[in-house]
Design a protein around this motif. Structure first.
Motif, short mmCIF file in Angstrom:
data_model
loop_
_atom_site.label_atom_id
_atom_site.label_comp_id
_atom_site.label_asym_id
_atom_site.label_seq_id
_atom_site.Cartn_x
_atom_site.Cartn_y
_atom_site.Cartn_z
N LEU A 6 -9.30 -8.81 -1.07
CA LEU A 6 -9.65 -9.35 0.25
C LEU A 6 -8.48 -9.26 1.22
CD1 LEU A 6 -11.82 -12.47 -0.67
CD2 LEU A 6 -12.58 -10.27 0.25
N ARG A 7 -7.28 -9.11 0.68
CA ARG A 7 -6.11 -8.95 1.57
C ARG A 7 -5.93 -7.49 1.98
NH1 ARG A 7 -3.90 -13.26 -1.60
NH2 ARG A 7 -2.91 -11.86 -3.07
N ARG A 8 -6.76 -6.62 1.47
CA ARG A 8 -6.68 -5.19 1.82
C ARG A 8 -7.90 -4.82 2.68
NH1 ARG A 8 -1.92 -5.13 0.98
NH2 ARG A 8 -1.05 -5.17 -1.10
N SER A 9 -7.65 -4.08 3.74
CA SER A 9 -8.76 -3.63 4.58
C SER A 9 -9.44 -2.43 3.92
CB SER A 9 -8.24 -3.22 5.96
OG SER A 9 -7.39 -2.09 5.81
N VAL A 10 -10.64 -2.11 4.39
CA VAL A 10 -11.33 -0.92 3.87
C VAL A 10 -10.47 0.31 4.12
CG1 VAL A 10 -13.39 0.53 4.10
CG2 VAL A 10 -13.62 -1.94 4.16
N GLU A 11 -9.78 0.34 5.26
CA GLU A 11 -8.93 1.50 5.60
C GLU A 11 -7.80 1.64 4.57
OE1 GLU A 11 -9.93 -0.84 7.86
OE2 GLU A 11 -11.46 0.52 8.63
N GLU A 36 -7.67 8.13 -1.21
CA GLU A 36 -7.24 9.48 -0.82
C GLU A 36 -5.97 9.91 -1.54
OE1 GLU A 36 -9.29 9.33 3.59
OE2 GLU A 36 -7.13 9.05 3.41
N ALA A 37 -5.12 8.90 -1.89
CA ALA A 37 -3.87 9.22 -2.59
C ALA A 37 -4.11 9.48 -4.08
CB ALA A 37 -2.87 8.09 -2.41
N GLY A 38 -5.31 9.12 -4.58
CA GLY A 38 -5.59 9.45 -5.98
C GLY A 38 -6.17 8.32 -6.82
N LEU A 39 -6.24 7.09 -6.26
CA LEU A 39 -6.86 6.01 -7.04
C LEU A 39 -8.35 6.29 -7.15
CD1 LEU A 39 -6.24 3.27 -8.44
CD2 LEU A 39 -6.93 2.15 -6.32
N SER A 40 -8.90 6.17 -8.37
CA SER A 40 -10.31 6.50 -8.54
C SER A 40 -11.19 5.27 -8.70
CB SER A 40 -10.53 7.34 -9.80
OG SER A 40 -9.45 8.16 -10.09
N ARG A 41 -10.69 4.29 -9.46
CA ARG A 41 -11.58 3.20 -9.86
C ARG A 41 -10.82 1.88 -9.90
NH1 ARG A 41 -14.50 4.21 -15.45
NH2 ARG A 41 -15.30 5.91 -14.16
N VAL A 79 0.83 -1.21 0.00
CA VAL A 79 0.00 0.00 0.00
C VAL A 79 0.87 1.26 0.00
CG1 VAL A 79 -1.71 1.32 1.33
CG2 VAL A 79 -1.98 -1.14 1.06
N GLU A 80 1.93 1.25 0.83
CA GLU A 80 2.78 2.46 0.91
C GLU A 80 3.40 2.81 -0.43
OE1 GLU A 80 2.74 4.60 3.28
OE2 GLU A 80 1.35 3.24 4.25
N GLN A 81 3.81 1.77 -1.18
CA GLN A 81 4.40 2.03 -2.51
C GLN A 81 3.35 2.58 -3.46
OE1 GLN A 81 6.66 -1.02 -4.45
NE2 GLN A 81 7.93 -1.38 -2.66
N LEU A 82 2.16 1.99 -3.40
CA LEU A 82 1.07 2.47 -4.29
C LEU A 82 0.75 3.94 -3.99
CD1 LEU A 82 -1.33 -0.62 -4.29
CD2 LEU A 82 -0.19 0.36 -6.29
N VAL A 83 0.72 4.26 -2.70
CA VAL A 83 0.43 5.64 -2.30
C VAL A 83 1.49 6.57 -2.88
CG1 VAL A 83 0.40 7.20 -0.31
CG2 VAL A 83 -0.93 5.09 -0.24
N GLU A 84 2.76 6.17 -2.77
CA GLU A 84 3.85 7.01 -3.26
C GLU A 84 3.73 7.23 -4.78
OE1 GLU A 84 7.52 5.79 -1.38
OE2 GLU A 84 8.65 7.18 -2.66
N ILE A 85 3.39 6.16 -5.49
CA ILE A 85 3.25 6.26 -6.96
C ILE A 85 2.07 7.17 -7.32
CG2 ILE A 85 2.65 4.92 -9.03
CD1 ILE A 85 4.12 2.53 -7.47
N LEU A 106 -7.77 0.51 1.49
CA LEU A 106 -8.35 0.91 0.19
C LEU A 106 -8.73 2.39 0.22
CD1 LEU A 106 -10.52 -2.26 -0.56
CD2 LEU A 106 -8.38 -1.61 -1.67
N THR A 107 -9.20 2.85 1.38
CA THR A 107 -9.54 4.27 1.52
C THR A 107 -8.28 5.13 1.37
OG1 THR A 107 -11.30 3.66 3.05
CG2 THR A 107 -10.67 5.97 3.04
N ARG A 108 -7.18 4.62 1.90
CA ARG A 108 -5.91 5.35 1.78
C ARG A 108 -5.52 5.49 0.31
NH1 ARG A 108 -1.64 7.35 3.37
NH2 ARG A 108 0.43 6.45 3.60
#
Ligand code: SF4
Length: 380
Positions: free
Chosen positions: A152-157, A164-169, A122-128, A159-161
């Protein structure tokens, strides 16, 4: 001498509606790679690209955009990327072409490749995502494919992150909601898991696009496939439902099953009957429904639930009530690109062109089914 820009890496596929998006490759191939119907990454090994490689690609894209502006200014086009500039890039700077197309289409959308970008931490995705937004402030939409199992390996929190970092869909290959179909096709996920994954995406505030393969149950499971897929989608209520009709590519494991008689596909009319049942069973949702894939026979079955459901069903009923020969001509005309809608069959010049192809096939002793089977494989 023109400055040379290293092209950024791109993967082989994207959703149909991402044709004008920048393709940014985060991972290579598919971590699962076992689905019987899917030929795309077979024989290829999955890998994650390093953060450094991805950042380097983003830098290259940034440089390419700047270079395009310079070329445009030097040629009196005021820094804009217009049709003339794209033609010039095509001829003289092919390494800039993907970015030129992206800029020509406003440079507002990005699709993260390949089959399951959510595999990255998640941290890498956020940075990208943050780097993309920083370098290209005009970006309005960033999307990705994701497998339900990975979601399913990602929590709602988490995915919300990402949201917030810019993923739309998120585009998810649901394919079917029926467990027997999912199991036979080795999708690696069952109906309830698909519901849970889709629900998490929606809870995170991300837009969700679910893909369904019409015909995936074959002759033996078409009813269960239609009913259970609708039931799963009714529970998720995704923003988009997109259908694509099964075509069996020789490079897919399903082709072996076909040859061994372990899978019997539906014919075109069977698929449309299945689609009719599927639409009828979709209830209580507010999804947009799209048939925007060349493999679909009835491309005009598009609309929003619930208000357009009757109109979409009417298109299917109109096709099914056509006389047999007219249905055959429509299929031929649709697959050869002459017809897009059922109304096109009433256009005399288009109808004559299709009738000519039909006569040529007759003269060569080829049936419409044989001809179309071969043609469909080339569209996969
Ligand atoms: S998960 Fe997607 S890309 Fe991977 S094998 Fe299945 S259909 Fe193909």
């Amino acid at each position: 001498m023109a400055q040379s820009i290293v092209a950024h890496e791109q993967g082989p596929i994207r959703p149909p509606n991402e044709a004008n998006s920048l393709l940014l490759r985060l991972t290579r191939n598919c971590p699962w790679n076992r689905c019987l119907f899917c030929p795309v990454y077979k024989g290829e090994k999955f890998s994650r690209r390093s953060l450094e490689e991805i950042k380097n690609d983003i830098d290259n894209i940034d440089q390419a955009v700047k270079r395009l502006i310079t070329i445009s200014q030097e040629n009196g086009m005021g820094g804009t990327v217009n049709r003339d500039l794209v033609a010039q890039v095509h001829a003289r700077h092919p390494e800039l072409l993907p970015v030129a197309y992206w800029q020509y289409h406003r440079g507002e959308t990005v699709f993260l490749q390949d089959a399951d970008s959510i595999q990255l931490p998640v941290e890498q995705l956020v940075e990208i995502l943050e780097l993309l937004k920083e370098k290209f402030p005009g970006i309005k939409r960033i999307t990705t494919y994701a497998r339900s199992r990975s979601l399913l390996r990602r929590s709602v929190e988490e995915l919300t992150r990402l949201k917030e970092a810019g993923l739309s869909r998120v585009h998810v290959g649901l394919e079917s909601g029926n467990d027997k179909v999912l199991d036979f096709m080795k999708k690696g996920v069952n109906g309830p898991q698909q519901v849970e994954a889709g629900t998490r995406v929606k809870e995170a505030g991300l837009t969700l696009s679910e893909y369904v393969i019409l015909g995936l149950g074959g002759r033996s499971l078409w009813r269960e496939h239609a009913v259970d897929t609708a039931r799963v989608l009714n529970e998720i209520n995704p923003d988009y439902i997109r259908v694509r009709t099964l075509a069996i590519h020789p490079a897919s494991p399903l082709y072996e099953k076909l040859k061994q008689g372990e899978f019997t596909p539906l014919d075109d009319d069977g698929v449309i009957r299945e689609e009719s049942l599927f639409l009828e069973q979709l209830r209580g949702i507010e999804s947009a429904f799209y048939s925007d894939h060349i493999l679909n026979l009835l491309e005009e079955v598009n609309g929003r639930f619930p208000q357009d459901k009757g109109r979409m069903q009417a298109v299917i009923n109109r096709y099914l009530s056509m006389p047999g020969h007219k249905r055959e001509l429509f299929r031929l005309g649709r697959r050869t690109g002459y017809f897009r809608t059922l109304g096109d069959t009433n256009n005399p010049s288009l109808a004559e062109a299709v009738e000519n192809i039909y006569q040529q096939l007759q003269d060569r002793g080829i049936t419409v089914d044989q001809y179309l089977e071969d043609l469909m494989r080339r569209y996969i």
